[in-house]
Design a protein around this motif. Structure first.
Motif, PDB file in Angstrom:
ATOM      1  N   LEU A 140       0.830  -1.201   0.000  1.00 39.78           N
ATOM      2  CA  LEU A 140       0.000   0.000   0.000  1.00 39.78           C
ATOM      3  C   LEU A 140       0.865   1.251   0.000  1.00 39.78           C
ATOM      4  N   THR A 171     -10.193  -7.803   1.775  1.00 39.20           N
ATOM      5  CA  THR A 171      -9.167  -6.777   1.960  1.00 39.20           C
ATOM      6  C   THR A 171      -8.463  -6.437   0.659  1.00 39.20           C
ATOM      7  N   ASN A 175      -8.618  -2.818  -1.272  1.00 40.68           N
ATOM      8  CA  ASN A 175      -7.435  -1.986  -1.450  1.00 40.68           C
ATOM      9  C   ASN A 175      -7.120  -1.734  -2.912  1.00 40.68           C
ATOM     10  N   ASP A 178      -9.662   0.673  -4.055  1.00 40.64           N
ATOM     11  CA  ASP A 178      -9.439   1.960  -3.421  1.00 40.64           C
ATOM     12  C   ASP A 178      -8.290   2.704  -4.088  1.00 40.64           C
TER      13      ASP A 178
ATOM     14  N   LYS B 590      -7.329  -1.538   5.686  1.00 40.28           N
ATOM     15  CA  LYS B 590      -5.954  -1.586   5.207  1.00 40.28           C
ATOM     16  C   LYS B 590      -5.038  -2.240   6.217  1.00 40.28           C
TER      17      LYS B 590
END
Lengths: 434, 874
Positions: A140, A171, A175, A178, B590
């Protein structure tokens, strides 16, 4: 002139046949991409534009390609990527990550695979170090550091997309989507799935982040198109070393496609399914019969191959049973008729069998109880019968409730083909009171 | 087993010296002239008086706060000892972004006079650690060569926005008059720790020292390895290093034999573990003092004595320069044991990731070598064996003084390459195993590393100034250490060719309509913006804490609004309208586990890396500690519901911290459901979350329209009707702004392909159709003949049974009948099953597991009407 010479050159027939095998096997087994997409031109263009914008403009996108199995989803993506890779601007920039829901069964594995394929800095050789949490943060952070104009865009291909939706908390999907919806490194997320209800699998916050672009590969071929495709698939290319052989081969393929009986077989296959894979299976069976002695595919080959493809596995299994086992199966069939599909146990089957024996004075089928038990167990091992749902394992084996896993039509078909089947058994099969 | 002596166990006793010198009638406080600090068990006392500079215990044990005492007083009860101080800010306390204002590299020992307003200047006197030296320097003056870790330099003042030159009188008054005697206890107490830090470096420095004397190249090398040295000389350096190492190797053999002799010396206590290392250390020291040193051990003793006397002259060395405390990179247990033992480790600005990487493994070894002597010392101390302890300590101090000398000699540049010689000393296995489990997986590596040390050594010493490539080569040859990634920099490679700019109006519109494009303002959320803004602002102004819960369906601008608020507040803080604050955000989605929240918060607050449990403890300490100077922390917790655990510990802590008196924590929690606190939170968590709630309503069509319009910002790309259609459609479905933007974006693409200039109704309709139309009807139409027949058979069977459920066997009978009606060859069981499974794969049918064969039950996943409609039109 030299090219022409090569074309006209005569090769020994064996050489030609092996060449034919090589070329066609590559098409059928290795899923070689067709030269141009057929029937999916619009989707091809849409996807190509989309990925190109990601690669060239750094625009993040997400898209789902939905279509039944064998509809050509992967083929579409691969041909788009092949086309894009010919453009240097795309080729130099685009990073690709390919994931498959059947291989990356949870997010931990998926993250490692992504990191490995992206060759991020925590990769040494082929190994990714760090815990799950570290990997996630690392990826990330890496994506967050990037921005639209300066980082290389990343293409994420998620094959069997629906399986990713089963991961904990979704998840990974959250992500990825996102990132595709925020000012980070440009990404394109392409999901391939055969489930039409795939959007309902996504959690609402994941769904909200998905761009809702869906491409459906739901076009239907007509039978003439289907025939045309078969012809294409079987034809030899122009650059085949032996020109004369190629001509003869292609002519034979054309005759095959126009043949009445062959057409019938193909029509049946077409009715059953229109996808590429089952077609390739059929053609592969035909191809394997081609040899020096029979240098072309005949309608009979096609017929045999079709019969082989459509053969019923369970009915074939019945051919290997003993007469006793067959008799038990027939008794079960009658029980099913009488009790309308209710489960039965060994004792009931045995009684039914005994009734048949009483009607016949012939004692050749007189078996002891243990032998019948053994035969019954064998049938269970072959999964021709299976314990009924609610049946507990505690009950004595004679009284354990069972269900027959065969359809009546399968039993009758098997009896017809059973070698040297006694006539009285055949009669008994057709009527319980024969 | 020996126990680790931790800093926490040092109990200090604080006492007023003399009678009160004044009494404030109004506040009922009595003022004192000085305070004495005594460490339990040690005779000396430290005296702190007004005007003196001191270190004050803070969050970070390695970097205690620096301040100057202005006043000392006891509160009304006479129990609480307080001090009014003038703060100094360390380099590490200034935000890195602001450090750039300095225009130069800050000196590691530099401090800034703090002139901000956001810190209380009254502290608990019992948080005072010990006195330090703070010297004022002119702005232009160079920093003196680092001579003492306890001396700080002030040039500038810092008021949280700018640096200004500082008036020397503010800094220096009364500060120099520290009596020598008062320094001692501090040094005494500290030396326990300093020993730790020293032991690793002293060994190598001793060796280096002798090397320096004989080979001038080494000295050169040390200078070379400072980061600003030109790279051209690297090869020479490498050469010299290799020479030095070879020599060192030869001597270590000699040292081993020597140590054996030393061990046999009568009168020595047996339990003193005289490792070859310590012997060698001495040997090399003596060798340095008198190069042809005799092997007689008694001569060493003499030397020790002489050197021990010099101890007064050479105050203890601060190893912080040598030993850049990259504590965070160590495994947690090591860190635990390290932090208390070496409270002064400072990382003097060497956080360049590439440097760290090389050093990690070597540093570990230093720690191991480092802990050993300390443990010995501690053991001895427990036994109250004074004499030996002194000698030990003397030797340590002697070494430290040598190191200092060396440091002076080398312009203090030693710091950049202390780790080159670490392999010289093999830590004994026993001690190693005591350290921690994570070490275990390393041990194999270490063995091999040691075996391959020749090659490694040559590389590791000069990598600092190079980039990663040269280091990699020798590394790859050896075993791969899993530790590397901790310092790897996360990044996506840069693109080879620049991204193309939008070329025409539609492309421009598309870029602006992308959800990721940050709009200048957030329309339609003014009220919510105002509410959140005033909430956070008031908390920041008051220096209090609080929680707010924000809910709303996805795509209603919750996170965007909060982030916008924080941007505005940060801007306000920069303008000095409100006190500065720290903003961090975490996202429940996250992280892999709710407890990771702690680790992430800690990492974002302090840059420390820790395991979740350790981070929780550190945060707990941070938020409950009444440490005086602290800025307000604003914490945004996105996707709160994901932080749910069975005991709800994480949520409890998140909402409990703001209620602490000194925490100054504002928590903004975001989740989708409005009634989350009532539904899933247990009472004690819900109660702490409080009732400050805010709910974001889905956007109405007018708002959606306004959002698109404001994003387009007068760019004429859409027909008004088209926009209205999109907005109405989305508002009716979900009110999700993301959806609205995505549809508009898709519409521009369709428009572009149809070569129209303006996005019109037809384009929008097509986009809407693509996104919202159900694929089921199309899927049924495109199915093969047998699949369609099967669906028909399913419906027929459902009708016959009067149930919405049937077994495959039942349907197959219908299917075969239908085939006959249609004039097709009836399908077999296998073929029928294949058809059924294909329909099941695309979820037109729902199936039981296929192992049930003909007995599997099936259901329709579409309405019967849809199926009939699709088949009729065919």
């Amino acid at each position: 002139m030299s090219k022409r010479k090569a074309k006209d050159a005569h090769l020994p027939i064996g050489e030609c046949i092996s060449q034919v095998h090589q070329i066609l096997r590559k098409r059928f087994c290795h899923q070689q991409l067709p030269v141009k997409p057929e029937g999916v031109e619009a989707q091809h263009k849409h996807l190509a534009e989309l990925l190109k914008r990601t690669a060239v403009h750094g625009e993040s996108n997400s898209v789902l390609i939905v279509g039944p199995r064998g509809a050509g989803k992967t083929m579409l993506l691969r041909s788009v990527l092949r086309e894009l890779s010919q453009e240097t601007e795309v080729q130099k920039n685009l990073l690709q990550v390919h994931l498959n829901g059947l291989l990356q069964t949870d997010d931990r594995i998926a993250l490692k695979e992504i990191t490995r394929q992206l060759q991020l800095e925590n990769v040494v050789g082929d190994k990714v170090f760090g815990s799950f949490a570290e990997n996630l943060t690392f990826l990330l952070d890496a994506l967050k550091k990037g921005d639209r104009s300066s980082s290389r865009p990343v293409l994420f291909v998620l094959d069997e997309f629906d399986l990713f939706a089963q991961h904990k908390n979704q998840t990974l999907l959250y992500n990825l989507f996102d990132v595709s919806q925020s000012a980070q490194a440009p990404v394109a997320v392409v999901g391939l799935t055969c489930r039409l209800d795939v959007l309902e699998l996504l959690e609402k916050r994941v769904k909200s982040r998905f761009s809702h672009r869906q491409m459906y590969l739901l076009s239907k071929l007509t039978f003439p198109q289907y025939l045309e495709r078969i012809r294409d698939q079987l034809s030899l290319p122009d650059d085949f070393p032996d020109g004369k052989f190629a001509q003869e081969w292609n002519a034979a393929v054309t005759t095959l496609c126009e043949d009445k009986s062959a057409e019938e077989v193909l029509q049946r296959h077409f009715n059953s399914s229109t996808d590429f894979r089952s077609l390739h299976m059929l053609l592969m069976l035909c191809l394997s019969r081609v040899s020096v002695a029979r240098p072309s595919i005949t309608p009979t080959d096609l017929l045999d191959a079709s019969r082989f493809c459509l053969a019923d596995a369970n009915a074939n299994m019945l051919h290997g049973l003993s007469i006793l086992e067959l008799c038990l199966i027939i008794a079960m069939k009658h029980l099913n008729d009488v009790y309308e599909g209710e489960p039965f146990n060994l004792q009931m089957v045995h009684n039914e069998f005994k009734k048949f024996l009483q009607r016949k004075s012939n004692s050749m089928y007189n078996f002891e109880q243990p032998i019948i038990m053994k035969a019954f167990e064998h049938l269970q091992q072959l999964e021709l019968i299976r314990p009924a749902d609610g049946a507990s394992a505690k009950t004595q084996r004679e009284f354990q409730l069972m269900r027959l896993m065969l359809d009546h039509s399968q039993i009758m078909e098997a009896l017809q083909k059973y070698p040297q089947c006694p006539t009285d058994v055949k009669q008994w099969a057709t009527s319980a009171f024969a | 087993r020996m126990k680790y002596f931790t800093r926490l166990r040092v109990k200090r006793i604080y006492e007023w010296r003399g009678a009160p010198i004044g009494f404030n009638r109004k506040l009922k406080t009595s003022e004192y002239g000085s305070l004495s600090i005594r460490v339990e068990g040690l005779p000396q006392t430290t005296v702190i008086s007004a005007g003196q500079h001191i270190l004050i215990e803070g969050d970070d044990d390695n970097n205690p706060y620096v301040a100057r005492v202005l006043r000392l007083f006891a509160d009304e009860s006479g129990v609480q000892k307080k001090a009014v101080v003038q703060w100094f800010v360390r380099v590490s306390e200034v935000p890195p972004s602001k450090l750039q204002l300095l225009g130069r590299v800050p000196h590691p020992q530099e401090v800034f006079l703090y002139e901000g307003r956001s810190c209380e200047d009254e502290v608990n006197a019992e948080s005072v650690l010990r006195p330090v030296q703070v010297r004022h320097l002119d702005v232009a003056a160079p920093f003196p060569v680092s001579e003492d870790g306890d001396t700080f330099y002030v040039k500038l003042s810092w008021d949280s926005r700018t640096f200004r030159p500082v008036d020397p009188s503010l800094v220096m008054r009364g500060a120099t008059a520290t009596p020598a005697s008062s320094r001692k206890p501090g040094a005494e107490a500290e030396s326990l720790h300093s020993l730790t830090k020293l032991s690793a470096s002293k060994c190598l420095s001793a060796k280096r020292r002798s090397a320096t004397q004989r080979t001038p190249g080494v000295r050169k090398k040390l200078q070379l390895s400072s980061p600003d040295e030109p790279a051209a000389l690297r090869d020479d350096v490498l050469q010299q290093l290799l020479e030095a190492e070879l020599e060192a190797g030869a001597r270590s053999a000699m040292a081993a034999s020597l140590s054996r002799r030393t061990n046999r010396k009568p009168g020595r206590r047996d339990d003193v573990p005289l490792t070859p290392r310590s012997a060698r250390r001495r040997e090399s020291q003596s060798e340095m003092d008198s190069p042809p040193a005799g092997d007689d051990p008694s001569s060493y003793k003499n030397k020790f004595r002489i050197l021990a006397e010099k101890r007064e002259i050479f105050p203890e060395i601060n190893v912080s320069q040598l030993w850049t405390g990259d504590v965070s990179s160590l495994s947690e247990p090591v860190q635990n044991q390290l932090v208390p033992l070496s409270p002064q480790l400072v990382a003097p600005g060497r956080n360049h990731a590439t440097c760290r990487e090389t050093r990690t493994s070597s540093r570990r070894k230093e720690i191991q070598t480092g802990t050993e002597p300390v443990l010995e010392v501690l053991d001895e101390e427990e036994e109250e064996n004074g004499a030996l302890r002194v000698s030990r300590r003397k030797s340590a101090l002697k070494v430290s003084s040598r190191i200092r000398k060396q440091l002076n000699l080398l312009d203090g540049r030693l710091s950049s390459d202390e780790d080159e010689e670490e392999e010289e000393f093999v830590p004994s296995r026993k001690e190693l195993q005591s350290s921690d489990e994570e070490e275990d997986d390393d041990e194999g590596d270490e063995d091999e590393e040691l075996a391959a040390k020749k090659s490694r050594r040559s590389s590791s010493s000069h990598t600092k100034q190079k980039t990663r490539t040269p280091r990699k080569t020798p590394r790859k040859a050896g075993p791969i250490t899993p530790r590397r990634h901790r310092h790897a920099t996360p990044s996506i490679p840069n693109r080879a060719q620049p991204a193309r700019r939008p070329g025409n109006i539609l492309e421009e519109a598309r870029a602006r309509l992308h959800v990721s494009a940050v709009p200048e303002s957030l329309p339609c959320r003014e009220q919510e913006f105002q509410d959140i803004y005033s909430f956070v602002e008031s908390k920041v102004l008051d220096g209090t804490g609080g929680c707010m819960y924000v809910s709303g369906v996805p795509g209603t601008g919750k996170t965007a609004t909060v982030q916008e608020v924080m941007r505005c507040l940060q801007h306000a803080a920069e303008q000095d309208e409100i006190p500065p604050f720290v903003f961090i955000q975490i996202n429940g989605m996250k992280m892999t586990d709710p407890h990771q929240a702690y680790a992430q918060i800690l990492q974002k607050l302090t840059g420390q890396k820790a395991t979740a449990d350790h981070a929780a403890a550190l945060l707990e300490k941070r938020f409950s500690n009444p440490a005086s100077r602290k800025e307000t922390t604003v914490l945004l917790v996105d996707e709160l519901d994901l932080l749910w655990t069975r005991k709800q510990n994480v949520m409890y802590n998140l909402f409990d911290w703001p209620t602490r008196r000194h925490a100054r924590l504002v928590v903004l929690a975001i989740a989708n459901t409005m009634d989350l606190p009532e539904r899933i939170l247990i009472n004690r968590v819900a109660s702490r979350l409080g009732l400050t709630r805010m709910s974001f309503q889905p956007y109405s069509f007018k708002q959606l329209q306004q959002i698109v319009t404001s994003r387009l910002n007068k760019l004429k790309a859409f027909e008004d009707d088209a926009l209205q259609l999109v907005s109405r459609k989305v508002a009716a479905l979900s009110g999700d702004a993301r959806r609205c933007l995505d549809i508009c974006r898709r519409a521009t693409e369709i428009c572009e392909r149809s070569a129209a200039g303006l996005v019109g109704m037809s384009h929008v309709m097509q986009a809407l159709d693509e996104m919202f139309s159900s694929p089921y009807v199309a899927a049924i139409r495109s199915a093969s003949t047998q699949e369609q027949l099967f669906l028909r058979a399913v419906i027929a069977e459902f009708r016959r049974l009067g149930l919405e459920e049937a077994t495959f066997q039942q349907v197959l009978v219908q299917h075969q009948a239908l085939c006959r009606v249609e004039g097709l060859q009836p399908v077999g069981v296998s073929e029928g099953l294949a058809v059924c499974r294909r329909l099941g794969a695309c979820r037109l049918l729902l199936l039981e597991p296929s192992r049930l064969g003909v007995l599997q039950r099936l259901w329709l996943n579409v309405s019967q009407d849809d199926v009939l409609f699709a088949l009729k039109a065919d």
